[in-house]
Design an enzyme around this catalytic site. Structure first.
Site, PDB file in Angstrom:
ATOM      1  N   SER A  55       0.840  -1.197   0.000  1.00  0.00           N
ATOM      2  CA  SER A  55       0.000   0.000   0.000  1.00  0.00           C
ATOM      3  C   SER A  55       0.881   1.256   0.000  1.00  0.00           C
ATOM      4  CB  SER A  55      -0.963  -0.034   1.181  1.00  0.00           C
ATOM      5  OG  SER A  55      -1.966   0.939   1.041  1.00  0.00           O
ATOM      6  N   SER A  56       0.902   2.047   1.061  1.00  0.00           N
ATOM      7  CA  SER A  56       1.793   3.208   1.100  1.00  0.00           C
ATOM      8  C   SER A  56       3.236   2.781   0.891  1.00  0.00           C
ATOM      9  CB  SER A  56       1.646   3.936   2.441  1.00  0.00           C
ATOM     10  OG  SER A  56       2.578   4.986   2.559  1.00  0.00           O
TER      11      SER A  56
END
Length: 445
Positions: free
Chosen positions: A151-152
């Site tokens: 994700s991030s």
């Protein structure tokens, strides 16, 4: 707190979603996760944890493994398989912790101007300092440094390969976005122009952004592995295609895969030369990496075997990519002799034409359709396509759709209908069954 915010914070803070069904304990070993408080220049104000396995070579490789929004380095250590793999193969793992608030938890900075150029500041410089610490304090091999994340952290993986192509030798991005997808901090939250499903730049535009991050770089660009769930709505699945376009352009590759296969059930892989691999995980949401995916990343890096006799970090063939990819027969399964989507005469309509490129596996496919305006340009367009019997559309991006099976109509959305003479745009859709033999017909307005 909105539902989207709740999902994102909950996902990354404990990696309950970001690791799917994986519920891992710290690896059984005398080695332990250690926090380092003074690792060097740290403009991002980040925290650093490092895992150094007991059994390792004199100059072990270094893997930087990065969490999702709201998470932490220790959380990703205990919730992913990278530390246990380091025990097996003898590489160091750095677990950075992001400290910059993005409105829904702490996330890696992939939005600021400072982060988007080599040596500019913010989190990328902090991560570079962590790598240098592992080199000086633990003998880490600076010629074998790799990035991965969820994700991030997957976003930062693509970011670091763009900003520091001279430092990282390969990356594996789970549920990430292309480099420079976020224009600024305001564009970062879900619902912004990057993650609301409307992002659609050309391969050249994406590639130019990477080249601008370190304009003086003339070396070999690091290969990349890209992972995304087909049911991911938090970081839309359509962004996998945007990442493919960016990195194939950076490497000077065609967007037509050189091979496709299914290494495991529901893992549909496309390979573009030896530099870019893309995995579409059927039915998965925002839940990667799950069991076995970290090992696939380590294999891509080439860390599941002894160090090569060629000086580390400069193999003739990019790390983790054998000359003949394993598991790929001479003719990739599901791909006819004539590559799908490249008919001899591109079908067309009044004022526009359309071609389709197909990535197919047993029981499903993803189709990418390129619409090209004629000499008069378009104010809008529609594409008609007849699906084979038993096939149906299960998802679409960058277009509106009417119908799910038989003859399906696709039309432009608000941002991609107006095309100048000879200009093109793309939309895509996922389907069940076979997509073989589809012929698009385009009409302009």
């Amino acid at each position: 707190m909105s539902r989207m915010k709740t999902v994102l914070v909950g996902l990354a803070s404990a990696l309950v979603l970001a690791t799917g069904v994986v519920a891992l304990s710290p690896p059984a070993s005398a080695a332990s996760l250690v926090e380092v408080t003074n690792f060097g220049n740290n403009p991002g104000g980040m925290r650093m944890h490092i895992y150094v396995p007991d059994n390792r070579p004199a100059n072990p490789p270094i893997v930087v493994a990065m969490h999702g929004c709201g998470g932490s380095g220790p959380g990703f250590y205990s919730g992913s398989e990278f530390a246990s793999l380091s025990n097996q193969y003898g590489f160091i793992v750095i677990y950075p912790s992001a400290m910059q608030e993005a409105g829904f938890g702490r996330c890696f900075d992939t939005w600021s101007d400072a982060s988007k150029r080599r040596g500019g500041g913010s989190d990328p410089v902090s991560i570079e300092s962590m790598v240098n610490y592992a080199r000086t304090q633990h003998g880490g091999d600076i010629n074998r440094v790799y990035a991965t994340g969820s994700s991030s952290g997957g976003m930062m993986t693509q970011h670091m390969l763009a900003v520091y192509p001279d430092l990282f030798k390969a990356g594996a991005s789970f549920m990430g976005v292309p480099f420079n997808c976020f224009a600024n901090a305001a564009a970062y939250p879900p619902g912004g122009p990057c993650t609301n499903g409307t992002m659609n730049r050309t391969p050249q535009q994406w590639g130019d952004m990477v080249r601008a991050a370190h304009p003086g770089f003339t070396g070999t660009r690091p290969p990349i592995q890209l992972w995304h769930g087909t049911n991911d709505t938090l970081v839309p699945y359509s962004l996998l295609q945007e990442s493919i376009e960016q990195w194939t352009n950076v490497h000077g590759l065609s967007q037509t895969p050189t091979s496709t296969d299914t290494p495991q059930a529901n893992w549909n892989r496309r390979r573009f030369g030896t530099q870019v691999e893309a995995y579409a995980i059927q039915g998965a949401g925002h839940s990667l990496p799950s069991t076995g995916m970290a090992r696939a990343a380590i294999q891509f890096f080439g860390l599941d075997r002894a160090a090569p006799t060629t000086p580390p970090g400069n193999p003739t063939t990019p790390p983790g990519n054998p000359t003949t990819p394993p598991g790929n027969p001479t003719t990739p399964p599901g791909n006819p002799t004539t590559p799908p989507g490249n008919p001899t005469t591109p079908p067309g309509g009044a004022g526009c034409s359309a071609t389709v490129s197909l990535n197919q596996w047993t029981g499903g496919f993803v189709a990418t359709v390129r619409v090209t305006a004629g000499s008069a340009g378009t104010n809008g367009w529609s594409v008609s396509m007849t699906l084979p019997g038993g096939a149906s559309v299960t998802g679409v991006w960058n277009a509106n759709r009417s119908g799910n099976s038989g003859t399906v109509q696709f039309s432009n959305v608000s941002y991609n209908g107006r095309l100048g003479s000879g200009q093109s745009t793309e939309f895509g859709f996922q389907g069940s069954g076979s997509g073989s033999g589809m012929t698009p017909s385009c009409t302009a307005s």
